[in-house]
Design a protein around this motif. Structure first.
Motif, PDB file in Angstrom:
ATOM      1  N   ASN A 280      -4.444   4.832 -13.222  1.00 17.04           N
ATOM      2  CA  ASN A 280      -4.278   4.614 -14.429  1.00 17.04           C
ATOM      3  C   ASN A 280      -3.512   2.956 -14.544  1.00 17.04           C
ATOM      4  O   ASN A 280      -4.044   2.417 -15.712  1.00 17.04           O
ATOM      5  CB  ASN A 280      -3.185   5.474 -15.192  1.00 17.04           C
ATOM      6  N   GLY A 281      -2.663   2.579 -14.028  1.00 17.53           N
ATOM      7  CA  GLY A 281      -2.270   1.197 -14.037  1.00 17.53           C
ATOM      8  C   GLY A 281      -2.673   0.574 -12.782  1.00 17.53           C
ATOM      9  O   GLY A 281      -3.640   1.090 -12.269  1.00 17.53           O
ATOM     10  N   LYS A 282      -2.602  -0.677 -12.443  1.00 14.86           N
ATOM     11  CA  LYS A 282      -2.872  -1.296 -11.561  1.00 14.86           C
ATOM     12  C   LYS A 282      -2.199  -1.349 -10.429  1.00 14.86           C
ATOM     13  O   LYS A 282      -1.143  -1.800 -10.245  1.00 14.86           O
ATOM     14  CB  LYS A 282      -3.025  -2.896 -12.072  1.00 14.86           C
ATOM     15  N   VAL A 283      -2.799  -0.341  -9.238  1.00 10.57           N
ATOM     16  CA  VAL A 283      -2.178  -0.470  -8.070  1.00 10.57           C
ATOM     17  C   VAL A 283      -2.187  -1.237  -7.023  1.00 10.57           C
ATOM     18  O   VAL A 283      -3.574  -1.613  -6.742  1.00 10.57           O
ATOM     19  CB  VAL A 283      -2.191   1.022  -7.272  1.00 10.57           C
ATOM     20  N   ILE A 284      -1.288  -2.003  -6.446  1.00 13.40           N
ATOM     21  CA  ILE A 284      -1.538  -3.258  -5.599  1.00 13.40           C
ATOM     22  C   ILE A 284      -0.422  -2.796  -4.246  1.00 13.40           C
ATOM     23  O   ILE A 284       0.800  -2.682  -4.411  1.00 13.40           O
ATOM     24  CB  ILE A 284      -0.637  -4.395  -6.235  1.00 13.40           C
ATOM     25  N   PRO A 285      -1.265  -2.505  -3.558  1.00 15.85           N
ATOM     26  CA  PRO A 285      -0.657  -2.106  -2.212  1.00 15.85           C
ATOM     27  C   PRO A 285      -0.232  -3.703  -1.385  1.00 15.85           C
ATOM     28  O   PRO A 285      -0.830  -4.365  -1.326  1.00 15.85           O
ATOM     29  CB  PRO A 285      -1.813  -1.405  -1.265  1.00 15.85           C
ATOM     30  N   VAL A 286       0.919  -3.326  -0.867  1.00 16.73           N
ATOM     31  CA  VAL A 286       1.448  -4.366   0.077  1.00 16.73           C
ATOM     32  C   VAL A 286       1.829  -3.863   1.547  1.00 16.73           C
ATOM     33  O   VAL A 286       2.940  -3.143   1.437  1.00 16.73           O
ATOM     34  CB  VAL A 286       2.689  -5.151  -0.793  1.00 16.73           C
ATOM     35  N   GLY A 287       1.079  -4.087   2.428  1.00 14.96           N
ATOM     36  CA  GLY A 287       1.128  -3.368   3.510  1.00 14.96           C
ATOM     37  C   GLY A 287       2.019  -4.104   4.561  1.00 14.96           C
ATOM     38  O   GLY A 287       1.464  -5.218   5.291  1.00 14.96           O
ATOM     39  N   ILE A 288       3.298  -3.840   4.578  1.00 19.02           N
ATOM     40  CA  ILE A 288       3.989  -4.535   5.472  1.00 19.02           C
ATOM     41  C   ILE A 288       5.223  -3.647   5.858  1.00 19.02           C
ATOM     42  O   ILE A 288       5.670  -2.771   5.141  1.00 19.02           O
ATOM     43  CB  ILE A 288       4.682  -5.824   4.793  1.00 19.02           C
ATOM     44  N   ASP A 289       5.826  -3.838   7.179  1.00 23.26           N
ATOM     45  CA  ASP A 289       7.062  -3.064   7.336  1.00 23.26           C
ATOM     46  C   ASP A 289       8.436  -3.589   6.659  1.00 23.26           C
ATOM     47  O   ASP A 289       8.295  -4.959   6.675  1.00 23.26           O
ATOM     48  CB  ASP A 289       7.323  -3.206   9.119  1.00 23.26           C
ATOM     49  N   LEU A 290       9.175  -2.922   6.358  1.00 27.97           N
ATOM     50  CA  LEU A 290      10.315  -3.483   5.513  1.00 27.97           C
ATOM     51  C   LEU A 290      11.141  -3.915   6.399  1.00 27.97           C
ATOM     52  O   LEU A 290      12.255  -4.816   5.793  1.00 27.97           O
ATOM     53  CB  LEU A 290      11.018  -2.234   4.979  1.00 27.97           C
ATOM     54  N   ARG A 291      11.075  -4.087   7.531  1.00 23.46           N
ATOM     55  CA  ARG A 291      11.802  -4.940   8.709  1.00 23.46           C
ATOM     56  C   ARG A 291      11.473  -6.190   8.964  1.00 23.46           C
ATOM     57  O   ARG A 291      12.092  -7.248   9.223  1.00 23.46           O
ATOM     58  CB  ARG A 291      11.958  -4.330  10.181  1.00 23.46           C
ATOM     59  N   GLU A 292      10.257  -6.502   8.105  1.00 22.28           N
ATOM     60  CA  GLU A 292       9.868  -8.051   8.033  1.00 22.28           C
ATOM     61  C   GLU A 292       9.948  -8.563   6.839  1.00 22.28           C
ATOM     62  O   GLU A 292      10.677  -8.148   5.898  1.00 22.28           O
ATOM     63  CB  GLU A 292       8.089  -7.908   8.514  1.00 22.28           C
ATOM     64  N   ASP A 293       9.339  -9.771   6.575  1.00 22.21           N
ATOM     65  CA  ASP A 293       9.621 -10.315   5.336  1.00 22.21           C
ATOM     66  C   ASP A 293       8.934 -10.050   3.917  1.00 22.21           C
ATOM     67  O   ASP A 293       7.846 -10.460   3.726  1.00 22.21           O
ATOM     68  CB  ASP A 293       9.287 -11.908   5.377  1.00 22.21           C
ATOM     69  N   TRP A 294       9.196  -8.644   3.604  1.00 17.70           N
ATOM     70  CA  TRP A 294       8.155  -7.974   2.534  1.00 17.70           C
ATOM     71  C   TRP A 294       8.722  -8.973   1.187  1.00 17.70           C
ATOM     72  O   TRP A 294       7.617  -8.809   0.500  1.00 17.70           O
ATOM     73  CB  TRP A 294       8.782  -6.645   2.380  1.00 17.70           C
TER      74      TRP A 294
END
Length: 301
Positions: A144-158
């Motif tokens: 419905n909205g614009k889904v933007i995946p950000v694939g990164i481990d939260l222990r990194e520089d997210w």
């Protein structure tokens, strides 16, 4: 490692468990949420744990493992409703930029009636987001909205990865932090919230599920946790950090310039005419209630 195999390891497996819980909730007669993709995501993951995906009939005989998983599903249904309502209210208040930390296999950008111009950033491990995208594509799911995946481990520089994906820190943001803080130590929690604060413009909103502040586990506590892991099939003893020294979330947020409102999970459940422990699972002679997490929402001043 294949995408499917990657979903059966560690924290990724808990994402499958949460999707199963949303499928269970969606199947209930008085469902609090509807996730039409949850059961298909669980099936595609082919998890080693036999997660229930439907609420059992009243006369169904349940194993101890099924009972534990269904008790968890009851809570996840309540929690999901709380965060769904928060997101929709944020949108009603003009927020057009949402960030979900550790988004897992949730499909809010597909299952909620959000405006087309809403940008919904989903941050999680790459294999989790890739698996979800492939499965939803196979179902011809439309966002419905614009889904933007950000694939990164939260222990990194997210935060850098989020900005690179098009996030605008100058705009008010709605943050969803669900099912995450329980996996972090006190210092890790503080670091995460400081990062969120640094990316949040005035009038940004956040919803959080706060982990209980407990003393360091005793040998008996650890043994109970290992037994619960064995019964449920989830690696809780390895990934759940029950650690003391947490500052109350309200205090942390206040110190960062946010105004917060909190409720116990039981209070939220009762507002939906539910209990954290469904009466059919309550031990004989005991009230169907249990200590649980704190659910909070806050606005940056």
């Amino acid at each position: 490692m294949t995408n499917q195999a990657a979903m059966n390891d560690g924290v990724a497996l808990t994402a499958v468990g949460a999707a199963a819980a949303r499928a269970v909730e969606s199947s209930r007669e008085a469902a609090l949420i509807t996730d039409p993709y949850a059961a298909a995501l669980v099936a595609a993951a082919d998890a080693p744990v036999p997660f229930p995906v439907v609420w059992p009939a009243a006369d169904a005989e349940l194993t101890e493992q099924q009972t534990m998983l269904l008790m968890g599903a009851n809570y996840v249904g309540i929690r999901s409703k709380y965060f769904d309502d928060f997101l929709l209210e944020a949108v009603d208040n003009g927020i057009r930029q949402i960030v979900i930390l550790a988004s897992g296999l949730d499909t809010r950008g597909y299952r909620l009636p959000v405006p087309a111009e809403l940008q919904l950033f989903e941050i999680d491990q790459p294999q989790v987001l890739d698996f979800k995208a492939r499965t939803l594509d196979s179902l011809n799911a439309q966002s419905n909205g614009k889904v933007i995946p950000v694939g990164i481990d939260l222990r990194e520089d997210w935060p850098a990865a989020l900005r690179a994906a098009g996030f605008d820190a100058a705009q008010p943001t709605g943050w969803l932090i669900e099912g995450l803080l329980v996996y972090l130590s006190g210092p890790e929690e503080s670091e995460l919230l400081n990062r969120v604060n640094g990316l949040s413009a005035s009038h940004s909103l956040v919803a959080l599920e706060g982990a209980a502040s407990l003393p360091e586990p005793s040998a008996e506590d650890l043994e109970r946790l290992r037994e619960a892991s064995k019964q449920s099939g989830l690696p809780m003893a390895e990934i759940l950090k029950i650690m003391g020294g947490r500052q109350p979330l309200e205090d942390t947020l206040h110190g960062l310039g946010w105004t917060a409102q909190s409720s116990t999970a039981e209070q939220v459940a009762l507002s939906y005419n539910r209990h954290l422990i469904d009466p059919r699972f309550a031990p004989a002679g005991q009230s169907p209630s249990a200590p649980g997490a704190t659910l909070l929402s806050a606005q940056k001043n």
